[in-house]
Motif scaffolding. Sequence first.
Motif, PDB file in Angstrom:
ATOM      1  N   ILE A 252      25.041   6.864  22.247  1.00 58.31           N
ATOM      2  CA  ILE A 252      24.600   7.723  21.151  1.00 58.31           C
ATOM      3  C   ILE A 252      25.279   7.327  19.840  1.00 58.31           C
ATOM      4  N   ASP A 253      24.474   6.980  18.845  1.00 55.29           N
ATOM      5  CA  ASP A 253      24.948   6.738  17.482  1.00 55.29           C
ATOM      6  C   ASP A 253      24.282   7.726  16.531  1.00 55.29           C
ATOM      7  N   TYR A 254      24.979   8.106  15.480  1.00 56.44           N
ATOM      8  CA  TYR A 254      24.393   9.011  14.485  1.00 56.44           C
ATOM      9  C   TYR A 254      24.934   8.665  13.102  1.00 56.44           C
ATOM     10  N   MET A 255      24.153   8.978  12.082  1.00 46.06           N
ATOM     11  CA  MET A 255      24.565   8.756  10.707  1.00 46.06           C
ATOM     12  C   MET A 255      25.303   9.981  10.168  1.00 46.06           C
TER      13      MET A 255
ATOM     14  N   THR B 294      30.231   9.635  24.227  1.00 46.29           N
ATOM     15  CA  THR B 294      30.674  10.420  23.083  1.00 46.29           C
ATOM     16  C   THR B 294      29.962   9.889  21.844  1.00 46.29           C
ATOM     17  N   PRO B 295      29.270  10.741  21.070  1.00 47.16           N
ATOM     18  CA  PRO B 295      28.538  10.248  19.904  1.00 47.16           C
ATOM     19  C   PRO B 295      29.436   9.503  18.916  1.00 47.16           C
ATOM     20  N   THR B 296      28.934   8.390  18.412  1.00 47.98           N
ATOM     21  CA  THR B 296      29.670   7.533  17.472  1.00 47.98           C
ATOM     22  C   THR B 296      28.977   7.545  16.113  1.00 47.98           C
ATOM     23  N   GLU B 297      29.749   7.782  15.055  1.00 52.16           N
ATOM     24  CA  GLU B 297      29.172   7.760  13.711  1.00 52.16           C
ATOM     25  C   GLU B 297      29.027   6.317  13.225  1.00 52.16           C
ATOM     26  N   VAL B 298      27.850   6.000  12.678  1.00 50.85           N
ATOM     27  CA  VAL B 298      27.593   4.692  12.082  1.00 50.85           C
ATOM     28  C   VAL B 298      27.268   4.895  10.608  1.00 50.85           C
ATOM     29  N   PRO B 299      27.410   3.884   9.764  1.00 49.12           N
ATOM     30  CA  PRO B 299      27.169   4.060   8.335  1.00 49.12           C
ATOM     31  C   PRO B 299      25.724   4.429   8.020  1.00 49.12           C
ATOM     32  N   SER B 300      25.553   5.201   6.975  1.00 53.03           N
ATOM     33  CA  SER B 300      24.208   5.491   6.487  1.00 53.03           C
ATOM     34  C   SER B 300      23.573   4.225   5.936  1.00 53.03           C
ATOM     35  N   ALA B 301      22.282   4.106   6.120  1.00 54.36           N
ATOM     36  CA  ALA B 301      21.554   2.983   5.531  1.00 54.36           C
ATOM     37  C   ALA B 301      21.140   3.309   4.100  1.00 54.36           C
TER      38      ALA B 301
ATOM     39  N   ARG C 279      14.376  -0.251  14.357  1.00 53.34           N
ATOM     40  CA  ARG C 279      14.640  -1.375  15.247  1.00 53.34           C
ATOM     41  C   ARG C 279      15.749  -2.270  14.691  1.00 53.34           C
ATOM     42  N   ASN C 280      15.728  -2.489  13.391  1.00 53.24           N
ATOM     43  CA  ASN C 280      16.770  -3.311  12.772  1.00 53.24           C
ATOM     44  C   ASN C 280      18.140  -2.647  12.885  1.00 53.24           C
ATOM     45  N   LEU C 281      18.178  -1.334  12.756  1.00 53.99           N
ATOM     46  CA  LEU C 281      19.440  -0.609  12.891  1.00 53.99           C
ATOM     47  C   LEU C 281      19.977  -0.702  14.321  1.00 53.99           C
ATOM     48  N   GLU C 282      19.084  -0.651  15.285  1.00 53.69           N
ATOM     49  CA  GLU C 282      19.526  -0.837  16.669  1.00 53.69           C
ATOM     50  C   GLU C 282      20.165  -2.209  16.842  1.00 53.69           C
ATOM     51  N   ASP C 283      19.553  -3.225  16.269  1.00 55.47           N
ATOM     52  CA  ASP C 283      20.117  -4.572  16.359  1.00 55.47           C
ATOM     53  C   ASP C 283      21.543  -4.621  15.804  1.00 55.47           C
ATOM     54  N   GLN C 284      21.816  -3.813  14.784  1.00 53.74           N
ATOM     55  CA  GLN C 284      23.145  -3.775  14.182  1.00 53.74           C
ATOM     56  C   GLN C 284      24.167  -3.021  15.018  1.00 53.74           C
TER      57      GLN C 284
ATOM     58  N   TYR D 270      19.521   3.633  24.547  1.00 57.10           N
ATOM     59  CA  TYR D 270      20.071   3.795  23.197  1.00 57.10           C
ATOM     60  C   TYR D 270      19.431   4.988  22.501  1.00 57.10           C
ATOM     61  N   PHE D 271      20.263   5.777  21.801  1.00 58.00           N
ATOM     62  CA  PHE D 271      19.871   7.053  21.192  1.00 58.00           C
ATOM     63  C   PHE D 271      20.455   7.061  19.777  1.00 58.00           C
ATOM     64  N   LEU D 272      19.609   7.137  18.752  1.00 61.54           N
ATOM     65  CA  LEU D 272      20.052   7.060  17.356  1.00 61.54           C
ATOM     66  C   LEU D 272      19.526   8.240  16.557  1.00 61.54           C
ATOM     67  N   VAL D 273      20.414   8.881  15.794  1.00 58.01           N
ATOM     68  CA  VAL D 273      20.010   9.952  14.884  1.00 58.01           C
ATOM     69  C   VAL D 273      20.217   9.462  13.453  1.00 58.01           C
ATOM     70  N   LEU D 274      19.149   9.479  12.662  1.00 51.02           N
ATOM     71  CA  LEU D 274      19.191   8.969  11.295  1.00 51.02           C
ATOM     72  C   LEU D 274      19.345  10.105  10.288  1.00 51.02           C
ATOM     73  N   ASP D 275      19.748   9.736   9.074  1.00 55.25           N
ATOM     74  CA  ASP D 275      19.996  10.740   8.042  1.00 55.25           C
ATOM     75  C   ASP D 275      18.836  10.909   7.066  1.00 55.25           C
ATOM     76  N   GLY D 276      17.668  10.470   7.467  1.00 59.67           N
ATOM     77  CA  GLY D 276      16.496  10.608   6.602  1.00 59.67           C
ATOM     78  C   GLY D 276      15.293  11.084   7.382  1.00 59.67           C
ATOM     79  N   GLU D 277      14.130  10.927   6.783  1.00 61.86           N
ATOM     80  CA  GLU D 277      12.878  11.306   7.414  1.00 61.86           C
ATOM     81  C   GLU D 277      12.185  10.065   7.960  1.00 61.86           C
ATOM     82  N   TYR D 278      11.180  10.272   8.789  1.00 60.59           N
ATOM     83  CA  TYR D 278      10.352   9.174   9.255  1.00 60.59           C
ATOM     84  C   TYR D 278       9.315   8.864   8.179  1.00 60.59           C
ATOM     85  N   SER D 279       8.866   7.620   8.152  1.00 58.51           N
ATOM     86  CA  SER D 279       7.877   7.225   7.145  1.00 58.51           C
ATOM     87  C   SER D 279       6.553   7.960   7.308  1.00 58.51           C
ATOM     88  N   GLN D 280       6.279   8.423   8.524  1.00 60.25           N
ATOM     89  CA  GLN D 280       5.108   9.273   8.770  1.00 60.25           C
ATOM     90  C   GLN D 280       5.576  10.721   8.684  1.00 60.25           C
ATOM     91  N   SER D 281       5.032  11.487   7.782  1.00 61.94           N
ATOM     92  CA  SER D 281       5.560  12.812   7.486  1.00 61.94           C
ATOM     93  C   SER D 281       5.547  13.743   8.693  1.00 61.94           C
TER      94      SER D 281
END
Length: 262
Positions: free
Chosen positions: A69-72, A102-109, A120-125, A141-152
């Motif tokens: 688990i990664d999250y921004m 344990t969830p790990t914080e990753v940098p915001s894009a 997909r690119n963020l997963e590669d990182q 792999y489980f990722l939580v982003l700090d923005g919205e999806y491009s599809q509303s």
Amino acid sequence: MRIFVMTLFKRLALFLVCCSLVVVTISCSDSSTGSNETSQTQLDSKKGPGQSAELFLNGDQYTSLEVEIDYMPGHKPTTDGLNSAKTFLEERLHKQTVTFSTPTEVPSAGQSSYTSSDVRNLEDQYRDQFTSTDGNTLHVYFLVLDGEYSQSNVLGIAYWNTSVAFFGKTIEDISGTPPAAPSEEKIESTVFRHEFAHNMGLVDNGSPMQTDHKTSGSAHCTTDGCLMKPSVRTTDFFSNFSGSVPPLDDLCINDLQANGGK
């Protein structure tokens, strides 16, 4: 005669040096080949959602499942939401253990919205754990982003066969204090389960239907009240949220069981 012998000795020495260089070159080539062979023992983690459904569901090869688990920043998933997802997997998968890291914080894009290509690119990182074809643990792999999806209005996506992502900004925007608005924990519990179910092959996308119940044009269920209704992945569903996480209907459960699940 002495000059001839010295010349012959020099030529012999030069020949031996050249042979040594050839041996060194061949050794480096062998090492590179060995590295490629090692990488080939890794499960292909860039197939479509549901294409590894049987590996999720049955315990024939992979007896354990581990979720990385990664999250921004600002969007760490709630403990209740993660526990709900873990319980759901334990109920439906034939695994001896299901473990969430344990969830790990990753940098915001630094983006307000993300496309599936961005994800997909963020997963590669940031993804660290991958599945070995000769091991007994399936890594997800489980990722939580700090923005919205491009599809509303979309809250989450299953984008590879062992990968799911969630849009923390959108989840936060529609959450609040019940009963006026659903809690963040309830939204997460619902959407986490929904996207994991896509990687289990629902609907008819890796786990074949036993009875027709698939919507036209998407891998979702036609049954009212089912977790796999298409609206569940969007904010529209939570505008009339009853307060409880919707279950899988019997038709979805039959599909999972027929493909090796519980």
